[in-house]
Design a protein around this motif. Sequence first.
Motif, PDB file in Angstrom:
ATOM      1  N   SER A  78     115.839  -2.390 -19.452  1.00 48.57           N
ATOM      2  CA  SER A  78     115.060  -1.513 -20.317  1.00 48.57           C
ATOM      3  C   SER A  78     115.844  -0.282 -20.739  1.00 48.57           C
ATOM      4  CB  SER A  78     113.768  -1.095 -19.612  1.00 48.57           C
ATOM      5  OG  SER A  78     113.014  -0.224 -20.424  1.00 48.57           O
ATOM      6  N   VAL A  79     116.397   0.449 -19.767  1.00 45.50           N
ATOM      7  CA  VAL A  79     117.140   1.659 -20.108  1.00 45.50           C
ATOM      8  C   VAL A  79     118.421   1.308 -20.862  1.00 45.50           C
ATOM      9  CG1 VAL A  79     118.423   1.829 -17.931  1.00 45.50           C
ATOM     10  CG2 VAL A  79     117.915   3.896 -19.245  1.00 45.50           C
ATOM     11  N   GLY A  80     118.966   0.117 -20.621  1.00 45.67           N
ATOM     12  CA  GLY A  80     120.141  -0.314 -21.364  1.00 45.67           C
ATOM     13  C   GLY A  80     119.854  -0.453 -22.853  1.00 45.67           C
ATOM     14  N   LEU A  81     118.646  -0.913 -23.185  1.00 46.68           N
ATOM     15  CA  LEU A  81     118.262  -1.016 -24.599  1.00 46.68           C
ATOM     16  C   LEU A  81     118.225   0.356 -25.257  1.00 46.68           C
ATOM     17  CD1 LEU A  81     115.386  -3.655 -24.384  1.00 46.68           C
ATOM     18  CD2 LEU A  81     117.718  -4.017 -25.222  1.00 46.68           C
ATOM     19  N   LEU A 112     137.286   6.747 -27.507  1.00 38.44           N
ATOM     20  CA  LEU A 112     136.502   6.222 -26.396  1.00 38.44           C
ATOM     21  C   LEU A 112     136.251   4.733 -26.586  1.00 38.44           C
ATOM     22  CD1 LEU A 112     133.806   9.029 -25.979  1.00 38.44           C
ATOM     23  CD2 LEU A 112     135.709   8.555 -24.441  1.00 38.44           C
ATOM     24  N   VAL A 113     136.204   4.002 -25.481  1.00 39.32           N
ATOM     25  CA  VAL A 113     135.853   2.583 -25.500  1.00 39.32           C
ATOM     26  C   VAL A 113     134.710   2.397 -24.509  1.00 39.32           C
ATOM     27  CG1 VAL A 113     136.618   0.223 -25.058  1.00 39.32           C
ATOM     28  CG2 VAL A 113     138.201   1.882 -26.083  1.00 39.32           C
ATOM     29  N   MET A 114     133.541   1.952 -25.022  1.00 40.88           N
ATOM     30  CA  MET A 114     132.362   1.792 -24.177  1.00 40.88           C
ATOM     31  C   MET A 114     132.267   0.358 -23.666  1.00 40.88           C
ATOM     32  SD  MET A 114     131.178   4.797 -24.223  1.00 40.88           S
ATOM     33  CE  MET A 114     131.176   6.290 -25.229  1.00 40.88           C
ATOM     34  N   ARG A 115     132.145   0.218 -22.362  1.00 37.67           N
ATOM     35  CA  ARG A 115     131.921  -1.089 -21.740  1.00 37.67           C
ATOM     36  C   ARG A 115     130.596  -1.027 -20.983  1.00 37.67           C
ATOM     37  NH1 ARG A 115     136.175  -4.610 -21.429  1.00 37.67           N
ATOM     38  NH2 ARG A 115     135.311  -5.542 -19.541  1.00 37.67           N
ATOM     39  N   HIS A 116     129.580  -1.679 -21.533  1.00 37.27           N
ATOM     40  CA  HIS A 116     128.239  -1.649 -20.956  1.00 37.27           C
ATOM     41  C   HIS A 116     127.823  -3.058 -20.556  1.00 37.27           C
ATOM     42  CE1 HIS A 116     123.819  -2.109 -21.321  1.00 37.27           C
ATOM     43  NE2 HIS A 116     123.834  -1.019 -20.585  1.00 37.27           N
ATOM     44  N   ASN A 164     113.045 -14.262 -19.538  1.00 35.93           N
ATOM     45  CA  ASN A 164     113.928 -13.417 -18.722  1.00 35.93           C
ATOM     46  C   ASN A 164     114.856 -12.575 -19.594  1.00 35.93           C
ATOM     47  OD1 ASN A 164     115.675 -15.354 -19.651  1.00 35.93           O
ATOM     48  ND2 ASN A 164     116.693 -15.689 -17.695  1.00 35.93           N
ATOM     49  N   GLN A 165     114.638 -12.580 -20.902  1.00 35.97           N
ATOM     50  CA  GLN A 165     115.438 -11.775 -21.818  1.00 35.97           C
ATOM     51  C   GLN A 165     114.656 -10.520 -22.180  1.00 35.97           C
ATOM     52  OE1 GLN A 165     118.605 -12.362 -22.764  1.00 35.97           O
ATOM     53  NE2 GLN A 165     118.591 -14.141 -21.393  1.00 35.97           N
ATOM     54  N   ILE A 166     115.167  -9.357 -21.773  1.00 29.88           N
ATOM     55  CA  ILE A 166     114.430  -8.121 -21.926  1.00 29.88           C
ATOM     56  C   ILE A 166     114.036  -7.847 -23.374  1.00 29.88           C
ATOM     57  CG2 ILE A 166     116.539  -6.731 -22.114  1.00 29.88           C
ATOM     58  CD1 ILE A 166     113.300  -5.652 -20.313  1.00 29.88           C
ATOM     59  N   PRO A 169     108.623  -1.341 -18.841  1.00 32.74           N
ATOM     60  CA  PRO A 169     109.005   0.066 -18.959  1.00 32.74           C
ATOM     61  C   PRO A 169     109.038   0.492 -20.428  1.00 32.74           C
ATOM     62  CG  PRO A 169     110.530  -1.138 -17.544  1.00 32.74           C
ATOM     63  CD  PRO A 169     109.693  -2.156 -18.244  1.00 32.74           C
ATOM     64  N   ARG A 170     108.809   1.758 -20.661  1.00 33.82           N
ATOM     65  CA  ARG A 170     108.661   2.278 -22.022  1.00 33.82           C
ATOM     66  C   ARG A 170     109.860   2.004 -22.913  1.00 33.82           C
ATOM     67  NH1 ARG A 170     106.577   8.253 -22.558  1.00 33.82           N
ATOM     68  NH2 ARG A 170     104.661   7.097 -22.085  1.00 33.82           N
ATOM     69  N   TYR A 171     111.095   2.159 -22.383  1.00 38.19           N
ATOM     70  CA  TYR A 171     112.259   2.017 -23.254  1.00 38.19           C
ATOM     71  C   TYR A 171     112.409   0.597 -23.787  1.00 38.19           C
ATOM     72  CZ  TYR A 171     113.450   6.606 -21.369  1.00 38.19           C
ATOM     73  OH  TYR A 171     113.418   7.929 -21.011  1.00 38.19           O
ATOM     74  N   ALA A 172     111.936  -0.400 -23.038  1.00 38.14           N
ATOM     75  CA  ALA A 172     111.955  -1.772 -23.541  1.00 38.14           C
ATOM     76  C   ALA A 172     110.985  -1.911 -24.704  1.00 38.14           C
ATOM     77  CB  ALA A 172     111.599  -2.749 -22.432  1.00 38.14           C
ATOM     78  N   ARG A 173     109.812  -1.306 -24.572  1.00 40.23           N
ATOM     79  CA  ARG A 173     108.839  -1.365 -25.667  1.00 40.23           C
ATOM     80  C   ARG A 173     109.353  -0.617 -26.912  1.00 40.23           C
ATOM     81  NH1 ARG A 173     106.190   2.830 -28.076  1.00 40.23           N
ATOM     82  NH2 ARG A 173     105.760   3.719 -26.014  1.00 40.23           N
ATOM     83  N   GLU A 174     109.981   0.535 -26.708  1.00 38.77           N
ATOM     84  CA  GLU A 174     110.455   1.315 -27.855  1.00 38.77           C
ATOM     85  C   GLU A 174     111.562   0.603 -28.618  1.00 38.77           C
ATOM     86  OE1 GLU A 174     111.523   5.093 -26.206  1.00 38.77           O
ATOM     87  OE2 GLU A 174     109.469   5.887 -26.400  1.00 38.77           O
ATOM     88  N   ALA A 175     112.285  -0.309 -27.956  1.00 36.49           N
ATOM     89  CA  ALA A 175     113.364  -1.033 -28.624  1.00 36.49           C
ATOM     90  C   ALA A 175     112.866  -2.251 -29.400  1.00 36.49           C
ATOM     91  CB  ALA A 175     114.402  -1.491 -27.593  1.00 36.49           C
ATOM     92  N   PHE A 176     111.583  -2.614 -29.235  1.00 30.60           N
ATOM     93  CA  PHE A 176     111.053  -3.812 -29.903  1.00 30.60           C
ATOM     94  C   PHE A 176     111.000  -3.582 -31.414  1.00 30.60           C
ATOM     95  CE2 PHE A 176     107.359  -6.676 -30.962  1.00 30.60           C
ATOM     96  CZ  PHE A 176     108.080  -7.858 -30.776  1.00 30.60           C
ATOM     97  N   ARG A 177     111.408  -4.587 -32.175  1.00 30.88           N
ATOM     98  CA  ARG A 177     111.579  -4.426 -33.624  1.00 30.88           C
ATOM     99  C   ARG A 177     110.290  -4.612 -34.424  1.00 30.88           C
ATOM    100  NH1 ARG A 177     116.860  -4.249 -35.279  1.00 30.88           N
ATOM    101  NH2 ARG A 177     118.418  -4.687 -33.688  1.00 30.88           N
ATOM    102  N   ARG A 178     109.187  -5.002 -33.768  1.00 31.53           N
ATOM    103  CA  ARG A 178     107.932  -5.169 -34.503  1.00 31.53           C
ATOM    104  C   ARG A 178     106.822  -4.354 -33.833  1.00 31.53           C
ATOM    105  NH1 ARG A 178     105.421 -10.176 -35.622  1.00 31.53           N
ATOM    106  NH2 ARG A 178     106.212 -11.207 -33.731  1.00 31.53           N
TER     107      ARG A 178
END
Length: 295
Positions: free
Chosen positions: A99-102, A118-122, A218-220, A237-246
């Motif tokens: 969730s927070v990763g999204l 910078l090079v980001m590796r997440h 199982n895919q967030i 968690p809220r951040y997963a919901r906020e990332a939803f595209r619809r």
Amino acid sequence: MVNPVWLRSLIALAETGSFTRAAAALDLTQAAVSQHIRQLEGQVGPVVIRRPRLLEWTPTGEALLDHARELEAADRRLAARLVGADALSGEVTIVTPGSVGLLLYPLLLDLQQASPGLVMRHRFAPDPEVIAAVLDNRSELGITTQRSEDARLAAEPFLHEPLELIVPAAEKVRGWVDLERIGFVDHPDGISMATRLLSRRFSGNPGVRKLPVRGFSNQIGLILEPVARGFGFTVLPRYAREAFRRPEAIRVLEGTPEVVDTLWLTYRSEWPLSARARHVVSRLSEMVAAGPSRA
């Protein structure tokens, strides 16, 4: 092994084109620079031919210059790696739950776009894998939903994230009977999250495991898709919901009491964070606090 002090004089001589200017650049006397070059030549043979207003480098001198510059560059790279001195250059590694990763990954890309050095590796991972990655030095930073008690790890509060009861946009929910009618969309942490939230919102309910299950993912990023299509409700968690595209297809069922999780920034306690990691953590905190505009 060639004396590194002699090699520094050699580089200065090549860059300035004269013994006088090389001495000034190194804050030495001209005699000292000349002595360094003579000592070099005593070890390897002629390196430079002194002509009026011109220095001509021998093949040995050219080879030594290349070697000296490689050593100088290697020393700079080593110093940067040892202390992480450059806040805007280098690799930043971070592992987070889904969730927070999204929330954070697009912000990490914004930071990389602003500072291309910078090079980001997440990577997404559950808490045990986050902790293992930090302990094994495969990641400098981790975010966990539970504070680690391992003495080798430092943990500090980073974000707070509420759990949310999310239903299809058209559904009316007045009580537990409506949740039974709608059914539950499960996910790897679904039973745990739903139990924590619904046991407080709907006291005396028979338990989440008694609810009919209408789907599982199982895919967030996909858990809310069946909810949006009206197949059931879920708890995320809220951040997963906020990332939803619809967002128009779902609705958060507000209520009390809230269940709010602390997300912990986790890193090795035995040594300091690199400057670039500190920079990224600081900027992420600012960007999250600023909200969607990231102003």
